[in-house]
Design a protein around this motif. Structure first.
Motif, mmCIF file in Angstrom:
data_model
loop_
_atom_site.group_PDB
_atom_site.id
_atom_site.type_symbol
_atom_site.label_atom_id
_atom_site.label_comp_id
_atom_site.label_asym_id
_atom_site.label_seq_id
_atom_site.Cartn_x
_atom_site.Cartn_y
_atom_site.Cartn_z
ATOM 1 N N ALA A 53 7.133 -0.351 -6.927
ATOM 2 C CA ALA A 53 6.218 -0.805 -5.859
ATOM 3 C C ALA A 53 7.008 -1.150 -4.594
ATOM 4 C CB ALA A 53 5.418 -2.015 -6.330
ATOM 5 N N ASP A 87 8.119 1.958 -2.831
ATOM 6 C CA ASP A 87 6.998 2.557 -2.082
ATOM 7 C C ASP A 87 6.848 1.908 -0.708
ATOM 8 O OD1 ASP A 87 6.446 4.300 -4.117
ATOM 9 O OD2 ASP A 87 4.819 3.086 -4.993
ATOM 10 N N VAL A 88 7.088 0.590 -0.650
ATOM 11 C CA VAL A 88 7.007 -0.118 0.640
ATOM 12 C C VAL A 88 8.033 0.468 1.610
ATOM 13 C CG1 VAL A 88 7.336 -2.333 1.814
ATOM 14 C CG2 VAL A 88 6.142 -2.262 -0.389
ATOM 15 N N HIS A 144 0.234 -2.019 -0.837
ATOM 16 C CA HIS A 144 1.261 -2.080 -1.888
ATOM 17 C C HIS A 144 1.119 -3.397 -2.636
ATOM 18 C CE1 HIS A 144 3.204 1.228 0.357
ATOM 19 N NE2 HIS A 144 2.801 0.529 1.418
#
Length: 607
Positions: free
Chosen positions: A7, A10-11, A246
């Motif tokens: 996660a 992804d940011v 996110h």
């Protein structure tokens, strides 16, 4: 490089506006710093910076600490990350462009204590807020708004409440100003976004038209409803900017190896597990002041011993309480514990209107003025203390005290003018005696020593009001070496051989202190109310609430509780969120202290 979750990765990869949500310690701050460093490397043009906005100086300090700890971020990248508060950022915009929204070119900040003094005449015309009807509350609020606006537009004295509102008007109304801001800050990170007020959101919404916004939020930490936070704020952001979202909710980096975050989540539902929670302790105490505070002191001493023995550098222990009143009671008890227990060194995050105005009284006396009318000026400074120390809720007693002093001064001056003796029962007799004693003190030029000498003189004098002011001034921590106040007073002494401008220097130092961001996170023992702990972290936390007052076994009062009165009332969402925020400030252990005979209702499992 830190080990990132999918996660968090992804940011870092995402482009455009972003919304990053997660619970306490989920790594929102860490990943935002890494994101800022990546932007600094890849996106910024010369002269541009990334702005990281937070609500309070304390949370800004936490961000600075996190940036310093992040070894994968280079010095050059760190220099391009600017961390600031909303107040400070908005003030910079107003100073440069405030004339476009009706402010004079020359402006000064009306600090909260001086705003309280300015509005005290209006407030004195109304009963206590709890006794006002909705119509009276609306009338009072309208009068206050009108006076704040008049002070800003006519006198150039701008209070904090007007910052966001006027900046929002300015940014929505001027494309040129908006583009100037976005040229300097093409990327802005918004910390604790769920607590953004309506005015702050309007300003952010305007900036987001030309800057890329990265909002960090925990919907379950929304504890500032009383100042305008809106449960729909994240939806507003999503509707306005269509960000990538996110969710880091499942992560916990702050209190790894404990069940602190899990217990915090269970507080929200009231559904607890059977087995103990690692890192969560409960201590009951007897419902009377002596035993309650004795239990607290014992817990503080035990926690302090644990932290010292663990060899932690700059260890921190927070005592979090539900109310401002409890903050002062706990601080007083740590300063003068029972029996042979020595004072426990600590700092207390009390409301600062009283201490700041008390400091102004001492600063005035440091000037040692002896001209005609000097005593009149001193009495006026005292009256300002009584008008302003209650902040937005001045007590009738304080307002009456100021009126009493002013009336006594008129009689005093009348007697002096007519050559008559001053009445022996005048409320100003003891005040005048202390004033004269201060004038006779030989000052040394060491601001700390001179300040403490005058404070001690006030505390030991015959005037009960000045003794009270001296006690308030103990909460001022601005005379350590290297601080603006100490430097300013020292320079004043070098320039004039005395503290000729001590009052002006002190007032300016408090304005600078409000905007200062180079603060170390708290260390040692810290006492504060639960709201003030938001955005901070400590090695250990003790949560300590009040206890019931009983007559013949029946509860007749239940002040200073985590839930008002300690009775169930609907979902109690706000109280649950506030409790969760407090519990999850700890890295290694949270100790919850509640009266044995009336345990906090949020700790009783929901049926």
């Amino acid at each position: 490089m830190v080990d990132l979750t999918e996660a968090q990765k992804d940011v870092l990869k995402a482009e455009g506006h972003q919304l990053v949500v997660g619970g306490p310690g989920s790594g929102k701050t860490t990943v935002s710093i890494l994101k800022a460093a990546k932007i600094a490397r890849e996106k910024l043009k010369p002269g541009q910076r990334i702005l990281f906005l937070s609500f309070a100086r304390a949370t800004v300090s936490r961000v600075f600490e996190a940036i310093d700890e992040e070894r994968s971020v280079t010095k050059e990248e760190k220099k391009l990350i600017e961390v600031d508060t909303y107040h400070s950022f908005f003030w910079r915009i107003l100073k440069a462009h405030g004339y476009l929204v009706g402010f004079p070119r020359r402006m000064t900040i009306l600090t909260p204590p001086n705003e309280a003094i300015a509005l005290s005449v209006i407030r004195s015309g109304f009963k206590a807020n709890s006794k006002l009807s909705p119509e009276e509350k609306a009338q009072k609020a309208a009068l206050e708004v009108a006076e704040r606006t008049r002070l800003a537009t006519e006198e150039g004295k701008v209070c904090f409440d007007l910052f966001a509102e006027r900046v929002a008007v300015l940014l929505h109304g001027s494309t040129k100003v908006r583009d100037l801001v976005s040229t300097m800050y093409p990327f802005i990170i918004l910390d604790e976004f769920q607590d953004t007020s309506a005015e702050q959101w309007r300003a952010v919404e305007a900036i987001g038209r030309s800057s890329t916004l990265i909002a960090l939020a925990d919907p379950e930490q929304r504890i500032f409803d009383f100042i305008g936070a809106d449960p729909e704020r994240l939806n507003h952001f999503i509707e306005a900017f269509k960000p990538s979202t996110h969710d880091l909710a499942g992560e916990n980096h702050r209190s790894k190896g404990t069940d602190i975050a899990l217990f915090g989540n269970h507080l929200l539902t009231g559904k607890f597990r059977e087995e103990p929670y690692q890192g969560i302790d409960f201590e009951g105490f007897a419902s009377n002041p002596n035993q309650a505070f004795a239990s607290l002191v014992a817990q503080v001493l035990n926690a302090r011993k644990r932290l010292i023995e663990a060899g932690r550098k700059d260890w921190s222990l927070a005592i979090l309480v539900p109310t401002k009143r409890m903050t002062r009671l706990v601080s007083d008890n740590l300063r003068e514990p029972f029996g042979n227990v020595p004072p426990i060194s600590h700092t207390a995050a009390v409301d600062m209107e009283g201490p700041i105005l008390a400091a102004e009284v001492i600063a005035f006396l440091l000037q040692q003025r002896s001209h005609d009318g000097c005593f009149d000026e001193f009495v006026e400074v005292l009256c300002s203390f009584f008008h302003g120390r209650g902040g937005a809720a001045p007590t009738k007693g304080d307002l009456a005290e100021a009126a009493r002093f002013r009336a006594a001064l008129v009689k005093w001056n009348d007697c002096v003018a007519k050559g008559k003796a001053i009445p022996a029962n005048s409320v100003l007799q003891a005040t005048f005696a202390v004033h004269q004693a201060v004038a006779a003190v030989k000052l040394t030029g060491d601001p700390d020593a001179d300040w403490m000498a005058l404070r001690a003189l006030l505390e030991a004098g015959e005037c009960a009001r000045l003794a009270e002011i001296a006690r308030e001034a103990r909460n001022v921590r601005l005379l350590e070496r290297g601080t603006q106040l100490r430097q300013g007073l020292s320079q004043d002494w070098r320039d004039f051989g005395g503290y000729r401008n001590a009052l002006a220097v002190t007032r300016q130092a408090f304005v600078q202190e409000h905007f200062a961001t180079a603060h170390k996170p708290e260390s040692g023992v810290v006492v504060m109310n639960m709201h003030k702990a938001k955005g901070k972290q400590f090695d250990e936390v003790i949560i300590f609430e009040g206890w019931p007052k009983r007559v013949k076994g029946e509860i007749v009062g239940n002040p200073d509780r985590i839930v008002g009165g300690n009775y169930r009332d609907g979902a109690m969402t706000q109280a649950r969120q506030n409790f969760r925020v407090s519990v999850t400030r700890a890295k290694s252990r949270t100790t919850i202290m509640s009266p044995k005979d009336d345990i906090c209702v949020l700790l009783i499992p929901a049926v």
